[in-house]
Design a protein around this motif. Structure first.
Motif, PDB file in Angstrom:
ATOM      1  N   LEU A   1       0.829  -1.205   0.000  1.00  0.00           N
ATOM      2  CA  LEU A   1       0.000   0.000   0.000  1.00  0.00           C
ATOM      3  C   LEU A   1       0.865   1.258   0.000  1.00  0.00           C
ATOM      4  O   LEU A   1       0.536   2.254  -0.644  1.00  0.00           O
ATOM      5  CB  LEU A   1      -0.931  -0.007   1.215  1.00  0.00           C
TER       6      LEU A   1
ATOM      7  N   ALA B   1      -3.305   7.046   6.521  1.00  0.00           N
ATOM      8  CA  ALA B   1      -4.109   7.186   5.307  1.00  0.00           C
ATOM      9  C   ALA B   1      -5.305   6.242   5.322  1.00  0.00           C
ATOM     10  O   ALA B   1      -6.415   6.615   4.912  1.00  0.00           O
ATOM     11  CB  ALA B   1      -3.234   6.917   4.079  1.00  0.00           C
TER      12      ALA B   1
ATOM     13  N   GLN C   1       2.085   1.781  -3.503  1.00  0.00           N
ATOM     14  CA  GLN C   1       0.996   2.226  -4.370  1.00  0.00           C
ATOM     15  C   GLN C   1       0.663   3.698  -4.158  1.00  0.00           C
ATOM     16  O   GLN C   1       0.369   4.428  -5.102  1.00  0.00           O
ATOM     17  CB  GLN C   1      -0.249   1.373  -4.118  1.00  0.00           C
ATOM     18  N   ARG C   2       0.732   4.138  -2.906  1.00  0.00           N
ATOM     19  CA  ARG C   2       0.326   5.506  -2.574  1.00  0.00           C
ATOM     20  C   ARG C   2       1.507   6.469  -2.489  1.00  0.00           C
ATOM     21  O   ARG C   2       1.323   7.652  -2.201  1.00  0.00           O
ATOM     22  CB  ARG C   2      -0.434   5.519  -1.246  1.00  0.00           C
TER      23      ARG C   2
ATOM     24  N   ASP D   1      -9.265   7.254   5.242  1.00  0.00           N
ATOM     25  CA  ASP D   1     -10.210   6.697   4.270  1.00  0.00           C
ATOM     26  C   ASP D   1     -11.425   6.092   4.967  1.00  0.00           C
ATOM     27  O   ASP D   1     -12.565   6.248   4.514  1.00  0.00           O
ATOM     28  CB  ASP D   1      -9.519   5.618   3.425  1.00  0.00           C
TER      29      ASP D   1
ATOM     30  N   VAL E   1       0.991   5.034   6.083  1.00  0.00           N
ATOM     31  CA  VAL E   1      -0.015   4.162   5.477  1.00  0.00           C
ATOM     32  C   VAL E   1      -1.193   3.974   6.426  1.00  0.00           C
ATOM     33  O   VAL E   1      -2.360   4.077   6.028  1.00  0.00           O
ATOM     34  CB  VAL E   1       0.601   2.793   5.111  1.00  0.00           C
TER      35      VAL E   1
END
Length: 256
Positions: free
Chosen positions: A228, A243, A231-232, A247, A240
């Motif tokens: 992750l 985040a 990806q971010r 979300d 992470v």
């Protein structure tokens, strides 16, 4: 009398491709990768990593190695202390010659190299004076090495209260100061409510949250966090997790 060779092999330095260094099977130490990257940019790669001759795996230096991986992946210039081979790959200095007696031995050393230096604590007066002098020249450097404005203010306030220095008695330096927590002890306060949490930590630079899983769940969680993060475009597990929480609740976290 000349130096005598002990029973252990002599320590030597080898330069190995960053991507070829094999980490320990498990490593409980978390790392502030953005800060490590900035420190390496500022000071160069000062301390070599250490490889276990028995296992061929890393026993010390996982955070520094991860920081180098981030820097190389971003095509940054190699820092001082890192060389480059003919293919352009970064080479990291690796200390070799030490070998563990068992897996438990290797893991114990890995934990000790991180935990034991912190057990000695700090001489509060000398720390305050050192940070004050660094801050006078370069406040950003003082922040880079881990001390934010509020922490420096607390240390200097303690120095002034005692007329320029704390008692030289180590027992006095180790004990909590009268009228409040020792400003050098970042983990002393414990909060039981959200109000106490906000009151106690709002002025601090960072705090540690421990998440614990057993067996396969730990391996799975770490793998997912890393994927992750890639990806971010996030550099740390902490970013992470933050985040993911944002979300889930549909709300951005407050500014640091």
């Amino acid at each position: 009398m000349g130096w005598m060779m002990g029973s252990m092999a002599a320590r030597e330095l080898e330069y190995v491709r960053v991507r070829d260094v094999v980490p320990a099977t498990r490593n409980p130490k978390e790392h502030d990768l953005p800060r490590l990257v900035d420190l390496i940019r500022r000071f160069g790669f000062v301390e070599s990593v250490v490889r276990d001759g028995r296992t061929g795996r890393l026993v010390a230096g996982h955070g520094r190695l991860e920081a180098l991986e981030v820097m190389e992946r971003r095509d940054q210039s190699p820092p001082d202390g890192i060389t480059v081979d003919q293919d352009g790959a970064w080479l990291v200095p690796v200390t070799v010659g030490w070998a563990s007696r068992s897996d438990d031995d290797a893991e114990a050393l890995g934990v000790a190299l991180n935990a034991v230096p912190a057990l000695g604590g700090w001489n509060s007066a000398t720390l305050a004076e050192t940070l004050r002098d660094i801050n006078a020249v370069d406040p950003d450097l003082r922040r880079l090495i881990g001390y934010e404005d509020a922490e420096l203010d607390d240390l200097l306030a303690g120095l002034q209260e005692d007329g320029g220095g704390w008692d030289d008695d180590p027992a006095e330096q180790a004990a909590p100061r009268t009228g409040g927590a020792d400003p050098t002890d970042r983990n002393q306060r414990r909060s039981t409510s959200l109000a106490e949490l906000a009151d106690g930590y709002d002025d601090q630079a960072s705090r540690i949250m421990v998440l614990s899983w057993e067996g396969p769940r730990y391996v799975w969680a770490v793998q997912q966090l890393r994927e992750l993060g890639e990806q971010r475009g996030l550099d740390s597990n902490a970013d992470v997790v933050l985040a993911l929480i944002a979300d889930a609740v549909g709300q951005a976290p407050p500014d640091a």
